[in-house]
Motif scaffolding. Structure first.
Motif, PDB file in Angstrom:
ATOM      1  N   ILE A  83      -1.911   3.977   2.966  1.00  0.00           N
ATOM      2  CA  ILE A  83      -0.451   3.858   2.646  1.00  0.00           C
ATOM      3  C   ILE A  83      -0.222   2.422   3.374  1.00  0.00           C
ATOM      4  O   ILE A  83      -0.463   2.272   4.475  1.00  0.00           O
ATOM      5  CB  ILE A  83       0.277   4.884   3.103  1.00  0.00           C
ATOM      6  N   SER A 113       2.289  -0.625   4.140  1.00  0.00           N
ATOM      7  CA  SER A 113       3.975  -0.798   4.483  1.00  0.00           C
ATOM      8  C   SER A 113       3.896  -2.132   5.334  1.00  0.00           C
ATOM      9  O   SER A 113       3.017  -2.775   5.811  1.00  0.00           O
ATOM     10  CB  SER A 113       4.546   0.372   5.237  1.00  0.00           C
ATOM     11  N   SER A 114       5.220  -2.770   5.204  1.00  0.00           N
ATOM     12  CA  SER A 114       5.491  -3.864   6.033  1.00  0.00           C
ATOM     13  C   SER A 114       6.408  -3.913   6.901  1.00  0.00           C
ATOM     14  O   SER A 114       7.484  -3.086   6.533  1.00  0.00           O
ATOM     15  CB  SER A 114       5.644  -5.060   4.921  1.00  0.00           C
ATOM     16  N   GLU A 115       6.252  -4.436   7.939  1.00  0.00           N
ATOM     17  CA  GLU A 115       7.576  -4.647   8.982  1.00  0.00           C
ATOM     18  C   GLU A 115       7.479  -6.133   9.489  1.00  0.00           C
ATOM     19  O   GLU A 115       6.549  -6.556  10.064  1.00  0.00           O
ATOM     20  CB  GLU A 115       7.182  -3.749  10.119  1.00  0.00           C
ATOM     21  N   VAL A 149       4.876  -4.180  -1.427  1.00  0.00           N
ATOM     22  CA  VAL A 149       4.949  -3.548   0.156  1.00  0.00           C
ATOM     23  C   VAL A 149       6.175  -4.391   1.137  1.00  0.00           C
ATOM     24  O   VAL A 149       6.671  -3.687   1.972  1.00  0.00           O
ATOM     25  CB  VAL A 149       3.790  -3.462   0.810  1.00  0.00           C
ATOM     26  N   GLU A 178       3.487   2.834  -6.108  1.00  0.00           N
ATOM     27  CA  GLU A 178       4.608   2.685  -5.247  1.00  0.00           C
ATOM     28  C   GLU A 178       5.121   3.663  -4.760  1.00  0.00           C
ATOM     29  O   GLU A 178       5.224   4.895  -5.346  1.00  0.00           O
ATOM     30  CB  GLU A 178       5.545   1.568  -5.863  1.00  0.00           C
ATOM     31  N   ARG A 182       8.619   5.256  -2.707  1.00  0.00           N
ATOM     32  CA  ARG A 182       9.880   4.651  -2.222  1.00  0.00           C
ATOM     33  C   ARG A 182      10.159   5.492  -0.809  1.00  0.00           C
ATOM     34  O   ARG A 182       9.921   6.672  -0.661  1.00  0.00           O
ATOM     35  CB  ARG A 182      11.067   5.001  -2.958  1.00  0.00           C
ATOM     36  N   VAL A 183      10.353   4.881   0.369  1.00  0.00           N
ATOM     37  CA  VAL A 183      10.672   5.530   1.627  1.00  0.00           C
ATOM     38  C   VAL A 183      11.948   6.182   1.521  1.00  0.00           C
ATOM     39  O   VAL A 183      12.980   5.578   1.011  1.00  0.00           O
ATOM     40  CB  VAL A 183      10.575   4.378   2.571  1.00  0.00           C
ATOM     41  N   ARG A 204       6.894   1.451   0.187  1.00  0.00           N
ATOM     42  CA  ARG A 204       5.351   1.648   0.627  1.00  0.00           C
ATOM     43  C   ARG A 204       4.616   1.558  -0.596  1.00  0.00           C
ATOM     44  O   ARG A 204       5.156   1.684  -1.791  1.00  0.00           O
ATOM     45  CB  ARG A 204       5.044   2.623   1.510  1.00  0.00           C
ATOM     46  N   THR A 262       1.793  -6.537   7.675  1.00  0.00           N
ATOM     47  CA  THR A 262       1.489  -5.627   6.771  1.00  0.00           C
ATOM     48  C   THR A 262       0.656  -4.743   7.133  1.00  0.00           C
ATOM     49  O   THR A 262      -0.565  -5.235   7.603  1.00  0.00           O
ATOM     50  CB  THR A 262       1.107  -6.216   5.098  1.00  0.00           C
TER      51      THR A 262
END
Length: 140
Positions: free
Chosen positions: A56, A58-60, A96, A133, A135-136, A102, A64
Motif C-alpha cells: 500500500i 501513500s505520501s506524506e 498517491v 486507488e 480512498r482514505v 493511497r 512516498t
C-alpha cells in the motif's frame, strides 16, 4: 529422386516450424511480487538487487512509502527525474500524492539501504503496475 523428395520434405518441415513457432512461444512468466515483510526480513539478501514488491503506497509531504499491515513494515519509494519521465511512475506518484489517496500497487526497483534510522530502506522505482486507488476515510 529420393534426395529431391527428402530435400522438399525438409523444406516443408522447416517452413512449418517457422510458421508455428511464434504461436507456441510463451512469454516468460512474470515474477510474482514479494511481500514487503519478506523483503525486510531478508534485507541483507535483497540489498542492491532489483525487487518486485506489492504493498500500500501513500505520501506524506514529499515522502512516498510502500507499506504492509501484516508486519507493519514500510520502505521509502525513491522516484528520480528519470523514473518520473515514465508514464506509469508519474501517474502513480500523482495518485498517491492526492489528498486522501493511497494505492495498492506492485513496484519494481532496486532495494537499497538509506542510512536513515527511521526509514532504513528504500526502493529506487523503475516501474509500477497493477495500481488500485484506495480512498482514505475522513479522519483516519
Amino acid at each position: 529422386m529420393k534426395t529431391k523428395m527428402l530435400g522438399g520434405a525438409t523444406a516443408v518441415a522447416v517452413a512449418w516450424v517457422l510458421a508455428v513457432a511464434p504461436l507456441t512461444a510463451r512469454a516468460a512468466p512474470e515474477t510474482p511480487p514479494d511481500s514487503i515483510c519478506a523483503v525486510l526480513d531478508g534485507a541483507a539478501r535483497y540489498l542492491n538487487t532489483t525487487v518486485t514488491v506489492r504493498g500500500i503506497a501513500s505520501s506524506e509531504g514529499k515522502v512516498t512509502t510502500l507499506s504492509d499491515a501484516q508486519c507493519k513494515g514500510a520502505v521509502a519509494l525513491a522516484m528520480d527525474e528519470k523514473a518520473m519521465g515514465k508514464r506509469d511512475v508519474s501517474s502513480f506518484r500523482r495518485t498517491v500524492a492526492a489528498k486522501g489517496m493511497r494505492a495498492d500497487a506492485t513496484v519494481f526497483g532496486r532495494f537499497k539501504a538509506t542510512g536513515d534510522t527511521r526509514q532504513p530502506y528504500a526502493i529506487d522505482v523503475y516501474s509500477v503496475r497493477d495500481v488500485n486507488e484506495l480512498r482514505v476515510a475522513e479522519g483516519g
